[in-house]
Design a protein around this motif. Structure first.
Motif, PDB file in Angstrom:
ATOM      1  N   GLU A  66      20.216   3.261  -3.227  1.00 42.16           N
ATOM      2  CA  GLU A  66      19.520   4.197  -2.332  1.00 42.16           C
ATOM      3  C   GLU A  66      18.893   5.341  -3.132  1.00 42.16           C
ATOM      4  N   HIS A  67      19.644   5.856  -4.091  1.00 45.09           N
ATOM      5  CA  HIS A  67      19.122   6.945  -4.920  1.00 45.09           C
ATOM      6  C   HIS A  67      17.887   6.497  -5.685  1.00 45.09           C
ATOM      7  N   MET A  68      17.951   5.291  -6.248  1.00 44.43           N
ATOM      8  CA  MET A  68      16.823   4.785  -7.029  1.00 44.43           C
ATOM      9  C   MET A  68      15.610   4.548  -6.131  1.00 44.43           C
ATOM     10  N   LEU A  69      15.832   4.024  -4.929  1.00 42.49           N
ATOM     11  CA  LEU A  69      14.721   3.802  -4.011  1.00 42.49           C
ATOM     12  C   LEU A  69      14.027   5.121  -3.664  1.00 42.49           C
ATOM     13  N   THR A  70      14.823   6.163  -3.426  1.00 46.88           N
ATOM     14  CA  THR A  70      14.250   7.470  -3.119  1.00 46.88           C
ATOM     15  C   THR A  70      13.425   7.982  -4.299  1.00 46.88           C
ATOM     16  N   ARG A  71      13.960   7.805  -5.505  1.00 51.73           N
ATOM     17  CA  ARG A  71      13.245   8.252  -6.711  1.00 51.73           C
ATOM     18  C   ARG A  71      11.944   7.468  -6.895  1.00 51.73           C
ATOM     19  N   ILE A  72      12.002   6.161  -6.675  1.00 51.34           N
ATOM     20  CA  ILE A  72      10.807   5.327  -6.841  1.00 51.34           C
ATOM     21  C   ILE A  72       9.694   5.793  -5.913  1.00 51.34           C
ATOM     22  N   ILE A  73      10.047   5.980  -4.641  1.00 48.55           N
ATOM     23  CA  ILE A  73       9.036   6.377  -3.659  1.00 48.55           C
ATOM     24  C   ILE A  73       8.460   7.742  -4.006  1.00 48.55           C
ATOM     25  N   ALA A  74       9.319   8.682  -4.436  1.00 51.07           N
ATOM     26  CA  ALA A  74       8.844  10.019  -4.789  1.00 51.07           C
ATOM     27  C   ALA A  74       7.901   9.967  -5.990  1.00 51.07           C
ATOM     28  N   GLU A  75       8.245   9.176  -7.011  1.00 49.31           N
ATOM     29  CA  GLU A  75       7.407   9.107  -8.214  1.00 49.31           C
ATOM     30  C   GLU A  75       6.078   8.421  -7.926  1.00 49.31           C
ATOM     31  N   LEU A  76       6.124   7.365  -7.135  1.00 54.67           N
ATOM     32  CA  LEU A  76       4.887   6.663  -6.831  1.00 54.67           C
ATOM     33  C   LEU A  76       3.972   7.506  -5.948  1.00 54.67           C
ATOM     34  N   ALA A  77       4.589   8.280  -5.047  1.00 51.73           N
ATOM     35  CA  ALA A  77       3.788   9.120  -4.150  1.00 51.73           C
ATOM     36  C   ALA A  77       3.173  10.298  -4.897  1.00 51.73           C
ATOM     37  N   ALA A  78       3.914  10.823  -5.902  1.00 48.84           N
ATOM     38  CA  ALA A  78       3.450  12.019  -6.606  1.00 48.84           C
ATOM     39  C   ALA A  78       2.405  11.715  -7.673  1.00 48.84           C
ATOM     40  N   ALA A  79       2.236  10.460  -8.032  1.00 49.81           N
ATOM     41  CA  ALA A  79       1.307  10.109  -9.112  1.00 49.81           C
ATOM     42  C   ALA A  79      -0.133  10.427  -8.711  1.00 49.81           C
ATOM     43  N   PRO A 112       0.825  -1.211   0.000  1.00 51.60           N
ATOM     44  CA  PRO A 112       0.000   0.000   0.000  1.00 51.60           C
ATOM     45  C   PRO A 112       0.863   1.267   0.000  1.00 51.60           C
ATOM     46  N   VAL A 113       0.505   2.222  -0.844  1.00 48.96           N
ATOM     47  CA  VAL A 113       1.323   3.429  -0.997  1.00 48.96           C
ATOM     48  C   VAL A 113       1.224   4.331   0.230  1.00 48.96           C
ATOM     49  N   LEU A 114       0.017   4.637   0.695  1.00 48.55           N
ATOM     50  CA  LEU A 114      -0.134   5.629   1.760  1.00 48.55           C
ATOM     51  C   LEU A 114       0.556   5.224   3.061  1.00 48.55           C
ATOM     52  N   PRO A 115       0.400   3.972   3.552  1.00 52.02           N
ATOM     53  CA  PRO A 115       1.153   3.598   4.754  1.00 52.02           C
ATOM     54  C   PRO A 115       2.662   3.656   4.541  1.00 52.02           C
ATOM     55  N   LEU A 116       3.105   3.347   3.327  1.00 51.75           N
ATOM     56  CA  LEU A 116       4.543   3.437   3.048  1.00 51.75           C
ATOM     57  C   LEU A 116       5.004   4.884   3.135  1.00 51.75           C
ATOM     58  N   MET A 117       4.197   5.815   2.588  1.00 53.55           N
ATOM     59  CA  MET A 117       4.561   7.225   2.622  1.00 53.55           C
ATOM     60  C   MET A 117       4.578   7.782   4.045  1.00 53.55           C
ATOM     61  N   ALA A 118       3.832   7.143   4.945  1.00 54.96           N
ATOM     62  CA  ALA A 118       3.766   7.630   6.326  1.00 54.96           C
ATOM     63  C   ALA A 118       5.061   7.356   7.083  1.00 54.96           C
ATOM     64  N   LEU A 119       5.881   6.445   6.580  1.00 58.70           N
ATOM     65  CA  LEU A 119       7.161   6.161   7.224  1.00 58.70           C
ATOM     66  C   LEU A 119       8.185   7.217   6.830  1.00 58.70           C
ATOM     67  N   ASP A 120       9.198   7.438   7.700  1.00 56.82           N
ATOM     68  CA  ASP A 120      10.232   8.388   7.301  1.00 56.82           C
ATOM     69  C   ASP A 120      11.077   7.791   6.175  1.00 56.82           C
ATOM     70  N   GLY A 121      11.906   8.622   5.545  1.00 57.53           N
ATOM     71  CA  GLY A 121      12.611   8.232   4.330  1.00 57.53           C
ATOM     72  C   GLY A 121      13.394   6.945   4.436  1.00 57.53           C
ATOM     73  N   THR A 122      14.205   6.808   5.474  1.00 55.95           N
ATOM     74  CA  THR A 122      15.050   5.615   5.615  1.00 55.95           C
ATOM     75  C   THR A 122      14.199   4.375   5.808  1.00 55.95           C
ATOM     76  N   ARG A 123      13.197   4.462   6.666  1.00 56.53           N
ATOM     77  CA  ARG A 123      12.356   3.290   6.934  1.00 56.53           C
ATOM     78  C   ARG A 123      11.552   2.901   5.694  1.00 56.53           C
ATOM     79  N   ALA A 124      11.057   3.895   4.953  1.00 62.62           N
ATOM     80  CA  ALA A 124      10.297   3.602   3.738  1.00 62.62           C
ATOM     81  C   ALA A 124      11.179   2.897   2.711  1.00 62.62           C
ATOM     82  N   ARG A 125      12.409   3.369   2.561  1.00 61.86           N
ATOM     83  CA  ARG A 125      13.325   2.732   1.609  1.00 61.86           C
ATOM     84  C   ARG A 125      13.625   1.292   2.005  1.00 61.86           C
TER      85      ARG A 125
END
Length: 433
Positions: free
Chosen positions: A285-298, A255-268
């Motif tokens: 690490e860079h790719m994981l950060t990008r993935i989370i940002a793109e999925l959250a912004a969609a 699930p996207v929203l519970p993942l976004m609720a975690l801080d950056g390190t824990r979400a990655r």
């Protein structure tokens, strides 16, 4: 591991391997990844000289060099002299678009290893302390976190068995000394001197300079790798707890929203661990950060796609993250289904269709969507556009073009898996699409 090298002999290699495998049952095969080069020849020779139980050699021919067949023959002769059972596998190591040749060759090689291993088998590889330093430096320059900086573990699950690295506490010079003492003959891959490749550039241009200033650099970097591994393990335990608290019931999506609720390190870390469960590639690490940002912004109604090499892609759909293995290109096909009592095997690796309770129907045809179909999902239901029904039923958009449907002789859709009761669309492993 000890903090300094005490020299290399067969007894030390066997002792290390026994330490690494003390909790593992004896394997049917102890495979040595044998390239024919110095490192793997030393490893194979050391274990063969002690008649290590179950010892076999596996050589992967990447078919990238004109002399690769001569290398296959060399490895066969060496194994015959050592009386070690030998197998050679040829792979397609050509890189895909945007993929480095090094990564492509490694992926193809390990896919061959995994395909060879039976449950409980060991794959023993010859990486040593200098290789570990190169790996740590490469990960550092890629901006890796603790998981990447931990570099190569001595022991780790691989496929149906385990990968073991009993030489990680020895330097390249220790292996060279062993080879000289035993008059070994090995292959030299010309590509190892090509400094266009990152690892070779570090090996030939950077590390010698570091060693002039810090002679114990390899030991020091290896210690940092061990500390990073301990930190990564602590993060992994925390991520396992987080993942258990937010994952869907069957774990197949995230699930996207519970993942976004975690801080950056824990979400990655959660995303990394969930991908590892799917045997998906491990992003940086860079790719994981990008993935989370793109999925959250969609947008909520969007279905973004993030490719992860040739192995598949991450997609967001209806608030969940999906790992999608490569699908065949969309093609028009059709099959007769003369006996619904028997499962129907579909083309293109699309699995099978199967009725739980076969209907009393005949002259059935199975084909994928063509577009514009209408369907009555129940006797009391209206005849509606199939695309609307699929959207309401939650069929992911990447599967809809491949969806096999049952048609009658009049060209009408009469059954759709997941919508029509009892009609199942199964993958080759027996799970549902």
């Amino acid at each position: 591991m000890s903090s300094r090298s005490e020299g290399l002999d067969a007894a030390a290699v066997v002792a290390t391997l026994r330490r690494l495998t003390g909790a593992l049952p004896p394997p049917s095969h102890c495979w040595v990844a044998y390239s024919g080069g110095l490192d793997s020849h030393v490893l194979l020779h050391a274990l063969a000289s002690r008649d290590y139980p179950g010892l076999h050699a596996i050589h992967v021919d990447h078919a990238l060099h004109p002399d690769s067949l001569a290398w296959v023959d060399h490895c066969r002769r060496v194994c015959a002299d050592l009386e070690v059972p030998y197998r050679s596998v040829c792979v397609d190591a050509s890189p895909g678009q945007g993929e480095s040749p090094e990564a492509s060759a490694r992926d193809a090689r390990y896919a061959a290893f995994v395909g060879l291993m039976s449950p409980g088998d060991w794959l023993v590889t010859a990486q040593h302390r200098d290789d570990q330093m190169e790996t740590v430096l490469l990960q550092l320059l890629r901006g890796a976190g603790p998981k990447g900086l931990a570099a190569m573990p001595e022991s780790a699950p691989l496929g149906a068995g385990h990968q073991l690295r009993p030489l990680l506490d020895f330097d390249r010079r220790d292996l060279a000394g062993y080879a000289q003492r035993h008059d070994l003959e090995w292959l030299e891959d010309p590509s190892n001197g090509d400094t266009r490749f990152d690892r070779n550039y570090l090996r030939h241009e950077v590390i010698p300079v570091l060693r002039k200033r810090w002679p114990s650099a390899a030991q020091t970097v290896a210690r940092s790798a061990r500390l990073s591994a301990a930190a990564a393990e602590a993060l992994s335990r925390e991520a396992a707890t987080d993942l258990a608290s937010i994952r869907t019931t069957d774990g197949s999506t995230l699930p996207v929203l519970p993942l976004m609720a975690l801080d950056g390190t824990r979400a990655r870390e959660v995303l990394r661990q969930w991908l590892a469960e799917r045997n998906a590639p491990t992003p940086s690490e860079h790719m994981l950060t990008r993935i989370i940002a793109e999925l959250a912004a969609a947008r909520p109604d969007a279905s973004p796609v993030i490719p992860l090499g040739r192995n598949g892609s991450l997609r967001r759909f209806q608030g969940d993250i999906h790992w999608v293995a490569p699908l065949p290109s969309v093609q028009h096909w059709h099959l007769d289904w003369p006996d619904p009592n028997e499962p129907l095997e579909l083309p293109l690796g699309l699995g099978t269709l199967d009725w739980v309770e076969p209907p009393s129907l005949s002259a059935l045809l199975v084909a994928p969507r063509r577009g514009g179909e209408r369907f009555r999902s129940g006797d009391a239901r209206p005849n509606r556009a199939l695309k609307d029904i699929l959207r309401e039923q939650g069929w992911p958009p990447w599967l809809r073009p491949h969806l096999p449907m049952v048609w009658n002789a009049r060209g009408q859709v009469i059954a759709v898996p997941g919508i029509t009761h009892g009609l199942r669309w199964l993958k080759s492993d027996g799970s549902s699409w």
